[in-house]
Every structure is written in C-alpha cells, then in structure tokens.
Design a protein around this motif. Structure first.
Motif, PDB file in Angstrom:
ATOM      1  N   TYR A  90       0.673  -1.771  -0.046  1.00  0.00           N
ATOM      2  CA  TYR A  90       0.125  -0.353   0.181  1.00  0.00           C
ATOM      3  C   TYR A  90       1.187   1.289   0.134  1.00  0.00           C
ATOM      4  N   ARG A  91       1.860   1.597   0.584  1.00  0.00           N
ATOM      5  CA  ARG A  91       2.276   2.721   0.149  1.00  0.00           C
ATOM      6  C   ARG A  91       3.886   2.494   0.125  1.00  0.00           C
ATOM      7  N   TYR A  92       4.142   1.339  -0.630  1.00  0.00           N
ATOM      8  CA  TYR A  92       5.548   1.287  -0.720  1.00  0.00           C
ATOM      9  C   TYR A  92       5.753   0.318  -2.045  1.00  0.00           C
ATOM     10  N   GLY A  93       4.711   0.274  -3.234  1.00  0.00           N
ATOM     11  CA  GLY A  93       4.639  -0.794  -4.035  1.00  0.00           C
ATOM     12  C   GLY A  93       4.201   0.159  -4.983  1.00  0.00           C
ATOM     13  N   GLU A  94       3.977  -1.100  -6.490  1.00  0.00           N
ATOM     14  CA  GLU A  94       3.197  -0.913  -7.399  1.00  0.00           C
ATOM     15  C   GLU A  94       2.763  -2.005  -8.344  1.00  0.00           C
ATOM     16  N   ARG A  95       1.960  -2.178  -8.872  1.00  0.00           N
ATOM     17  CA  ARG A  95       1.300  -2.896 -10.004  1.00  0.00           C
ATOM     18  C   ARG A  95       1.583  -3.157 -10.865  1.00  0.00           C
ATOM     19  N   LEU A  96       3.166  -3.660 -11.345  1.00  0.00           N
ATOM     20  CA  LEU A  96       3.556  -3.512 -12.888  1.00  0.00           C
ATOM     21  C   LEU A  96       2.728  -4.698 -13.952  1.00  0.00           C
ATOM     22  N   THR A  97       2.457  -5.520 -13.747  1.00  0.00           N
ATOM     23  CA  THR A  97       0.994  -6.099 -14.888  1.00  0.00           C
ATOM     24  C   THR A  97       0.224  -6.700 -13.627  1.00  0.00           C
ATOM     25  N   ASP A  98      -0.622  -7.788 -14.606  1.00  0.00           N
ATOM     26  CA  ASP A  98      -1.160  -8.109 -13.764  1.00  0.00           C
ATOM     27  C   ASP A  98      -0.876  -9.044 -13.067  1.00  0.00           C
ATOM     28  N   LYS A  99      -0.116  -9.743 -12.944  1.00  0.00           N
ATOM     29  CA  LYS A  99       0.797 -10.337 -12.043  1.00  0.00           C
ATOM     30  C   LYS A  99       2.224 -10.087 -10.864  1.00  0.00           C
ATOM     31  N   ILE A 100       2.556  -9.052 -11.758  1.00  0.00           N
ATOM     32  CA  ILE A 100       3.672  -8.913 -11.161  1.00  0.00           C
ATOM     33  C   ILE A 100       3.459  -7.814 -10.624  1.00  0.00           C
ATOM     34  N   TYR A 101       4.848  -7.212  -8.959  1.00  0.00           N
ATOM     35  CA  TYR A 101       4.542  -7.082  -8.747  1.00  0.00           C
ATOM     36  C   TYR A 101       5.918  -6.288  -7.849  1.00  0.00           C
ATOM     37  N   ASP A 177       6.949  18.902 -20.449  1.00  0.00           N
ATOM     38  CA  ASP A 177       7.188  19.044 -21.091  1.00  0.00           C
ATOM     39  C   ASP A 177       8.339  18.566 -22.342  1.00  0.00           C
ATOM     40  N   ASP A 178       9.530  18.660 -22.237  1.00  0.00           N
ATOM     41  CA  ASP A 178      10.262  18.240 -23.154  1.00  0.00           C
ATOM     42  C   ASP A 178      10.713  16.726 -22.985  1.00  0.00           C
ATOM     43  N   LEU A 179      10.531  16.308 -21.151  1.00  0.00           N
ATOM     44  CA  LEU A 179      10.547  15.244 -20.662  1.00  0.00           C
ATOM     45  C   LEU A 179       9.674  14.656 -20.877  1.00  0.00           C
ATOM     46  N   LYS A 180       8.239  14.913 -21.192  1.00  0.00           N
ATOM     47  CA  LYS A 180       6.894  13.877 -20.642  1.00  0.00           C
ATOM     48  C   LYS A 180       6.655  13.036 -20.376  1.00  0.00           C
ATOM     49  N   GLY A 181       7.136  12.215 -23.056  1.00  0.00           N
ATOM     50  CA  GLY A 181       7.063  10.907 -21.623  1.00  0.00           C
ATOM     51  C   GLY A 181       7.509  10.061 -21.179  1.00  0.00           C
ATOM     52  N   LYS A 182       9.153  11.042 -20.678  1.00  0.00           N
ATOM     53  CA  LYS A 182      10.210  10.471 -20.036  1.00  0.00           C
ATOM     54  C   LYS A 182       9.937   8.922 -19.194  1.00  0.00           C
ATOM     55  N   TYR A 183       9.285   8.919 -18.472  1.00  0.00           N
ATOM     56  CA  TYR A 183       9.286   8.372 -17.429  1.00  0.00           C
ATOM     57  C   TYR A 183       7.710   7.316 -17.735  1.00  0.00           C
ATOM     58  N   GLU A 184       6.495   7.686 -18.783  1.00  0.00           N
ATOM     59  CA  GLU A 184       6.005   6.213 -19.348  1.00  0.00           C
ATOM     60  C   GLU A 184       7.230   5.724 -20.118  1.00  0.00           C
ATOM     61  N   GLU A 185       7.949   5.899 -20.578  1.00  0.00           N
ATOM     62  CA  GLU A 185       9.213   4.853 -21.175  1.00  0.00           C
ATOM     63  C   GLU A 185       9.998   4.021 -20.108  1.00  0.00           C
ATOM     64  N   TYR A 186      10.147   5.065 -19.076  1.00  0.00           N
ATOM     65  CA  TYR A 186      11.089   4.364 -18.441  1.00  0.00           C
ATOM     66  C   TYR A 186      10.428   3.626 -17.606  1.00  0.00           C
ATOM     67  N   LYS A 187       8.892   3.373 -17.453  1.00  0.00           N
ATOM     68  CA  LYS A 187       8.459   2.438 -16.403  1.00  0.00           C
ATOM     69  C   LYS A 187       8.005   1.484 -17.614  1.00  0.00           C
ATOM     70  N   GLU A 188       7.916   0.997 -19.023  1.00  0.00           N
ATOM     71  CA  GLU A 188       7.586   0.303 -19.521  1.00  0.00           C
ATOM     72  C   GLU A 188       8.969  -0.391 -20.234  1.00  0.00           C
ATOM     73  N   GLU A 189      10.101   0.388 -19.637  1.00  0.00           N
ATOM     74  CA  GLU A 189      12.052  -0.458 -19.993  1.00  0.00           C
ATOM     75  C   GLU A 189      11.216  -1.420 -18.413  1.00  0.00           C
ATOM     76  N   GLU A 190      11.462  -0.670 -17.696  1.00  0.00           N
ATOM     77  CA  GLU A 190      11.560  -1.952 -15.998  1.00  0.00           C
ATOM     78  C   GLU A 190      10.518  -3.035 -16.706  1.00  0.00           C
ATOM     79  N   ILE A 191       9.235  -2.956 -17.488  1.00  0.00           N
ATOM     80  CA  ILE A 191       8.735  -4.198 -16.916  1.00  0.00           C
ATOM     81  C   ILE A 191       8.914  -4.800 -17.998  1.00  0.00           C
ATOM     82  N   LYS A 192       9.694  -4.816 -18.667  1.00  0.00           N
ATOM     83  CA  LYS A 192       9.631  -5.961 -20.193  1.00  0.00           C
ATOM     84  C   LYS A 192      10.632  -6.775 -19.468  1.00  0.00           C
ATOM     85  N   GLU A 193      12.027  -5.468 -18.942  1.00  0.00           N
ATOM     86  CA  GLU A 193      13.554  -6.254 -17.997  1.00  0.00           C
ATOM     87  C   GLU A 193      12.837  -7.638 -17.120  1.00  0.00           C
ATOM     88  N   ILE A 194      11.442  -7.391 -15.810  1.00  0.00           N
ATOM     89  CA  ILE A 194      11.181  -7.534 -15.562  1.00  0.00           C
ATOM     90  C   ILE A 194      10.302  -8.989 -16.422  1.00  0.00           C
TER      91      ILE A 194
END
Length: 199
Positions: A90-101, A177-194
C-alpha cells in the motif's frame, strides 16, 4: 533506519511525504472506524505530515525492539504476514502487470523481513535489487499468487489515489514539457526487463 530514528516514540504514529496525503486521510478514517481512536495530524509548510496518537503509538511500539527494528518473530501467522505485505504494498508498492508487483523500501531494515515473507506466501518468482543511491533502496519484484493479489486488491482504490498524487507532486514537476513521456518510457522498460527475467 528503524522506527525511532525520525519519530517521537512516546506519541507519534508516523510521518509522511507530501504526496502521501491520501494515506493520511485513509488511515485516519480506518483507525477511527476500527479502533475507535482519533489521531492528530500536523502538516508542515513543506506539506510533510505527522500523525500523533499516544495510545496507538504505544500499540505500534510493541512490534519493535529497542533498536527500532521490527521483531520478526511476532509475524507468526499467515494473517500477520499477509497484513504486513499488504501494508508495504500500500505504501511502497506498485502493480506493474496483472501478476507482477514491486515493493521498494528506502533506508529501511524491512528488506530483511520482506524477502522471507514473500517466499512464505509462495512468491516463487522473486527478484531482489539493491540500489546504492543516496538514500539506498531495496527493490523486490515478484509474481504474486492469487491470494496475495486478493489482499492487494482490497486497497486498489486507495492505491490509485497515492499513485495519482505521486505522479502529480513528484513526477510531473521533474519530467515536464520536453521530458513528458520519459517517465512512461522508463516504466515500460522496467516492466519489459522484469518480464524477461520471469519467463
């Protein structure tokens, strides 16, 4: 660094970052309904929050040794283990996919409890990373079994509020602004790696 490093042992429940205001709201109501206790909350100019209740802090302190670390032998039932994992998610976690947390704790001795507890509830696919940042972080990626997912889903709505607050107060000011999509890209890469690791 242990419970007593940053809080007043006698009367403080916890302290919170500005983006954690939804946690304070939820917990204040939860404590009132389930324990019949009122908590006092102070917000500093920085919007950091501090929650106080002498009675509740005394209850919480029983779970910690003199060094401020959790007494792991007290987590001796499945219900206590699942509750501990739920609170950390609840405090420190994140749901990355349907099964991966993911659970990431910073400057915390909880890492020594998280790994064995995740194994006890049958998180057979589990990846641990230690990030030598300042502050240092312990990151646990895991495939959650159905029962653990059911626990996590009990705070689904509240978790979405925290995530939205984190995004608004932390991510948007950094990735503007110019970095707006960078965070989403980072999260997508993190999920792919895991996902590759867990194949």
């Amino acid at each position: 660094m242990g419970r007593y490093q940053y809080i007043d042992k006698r009367k403080q429940v916890d302290r919170y970052y500005p983006y954690e205001e939804p946690i304070i709201t939820f917990l204040s109501e939860y404590i009132k309904i389930n324990y019949g206790l009122e908590v006092d909350t102070i917000f500093k100019k920085s919007r950091h929050g501090e929650m106080y209740s002498k009675q509740l802090s005394q209850i919480l302190n029983k779970f910690y040794g003199d060094d401020g670390n959790l007494i792991d032998s007290l987590f001796n039932t499945e219900e206590k283990i699942y509750s501990f994992l739920l609170g950390n998610y609840y405090r420190y976690g994140e749901r990355l996919t349907d099964k991966i947390y993911k659970i990431q704790v910073v400057n915390s001795p909880k890492d020594k409890l998280l790994y064995p507890m995740l194994k006890k509830v049958h998180c057979d696919r589990l990846l641990y990373k230690f990030l030598r940042n300042i502050p240092s972080s312990h990151v646990f990626y895991f495939e959650a079994p159905p029962r653990l997912i059911k626990y996590f889903n009990t705070v689904k709505v509240e978790k979405e509020k925290i995530s939205a607050s984190y995004y608004t107060k932390i991510i948007e000011p950094i990735y503007k602004d110019d970095l707006k999509g960078k965070y989403e890209e980072y999260k997508e890469e993190e999920i792919k790696e895991i996902e590759k690791v867990f194949k």
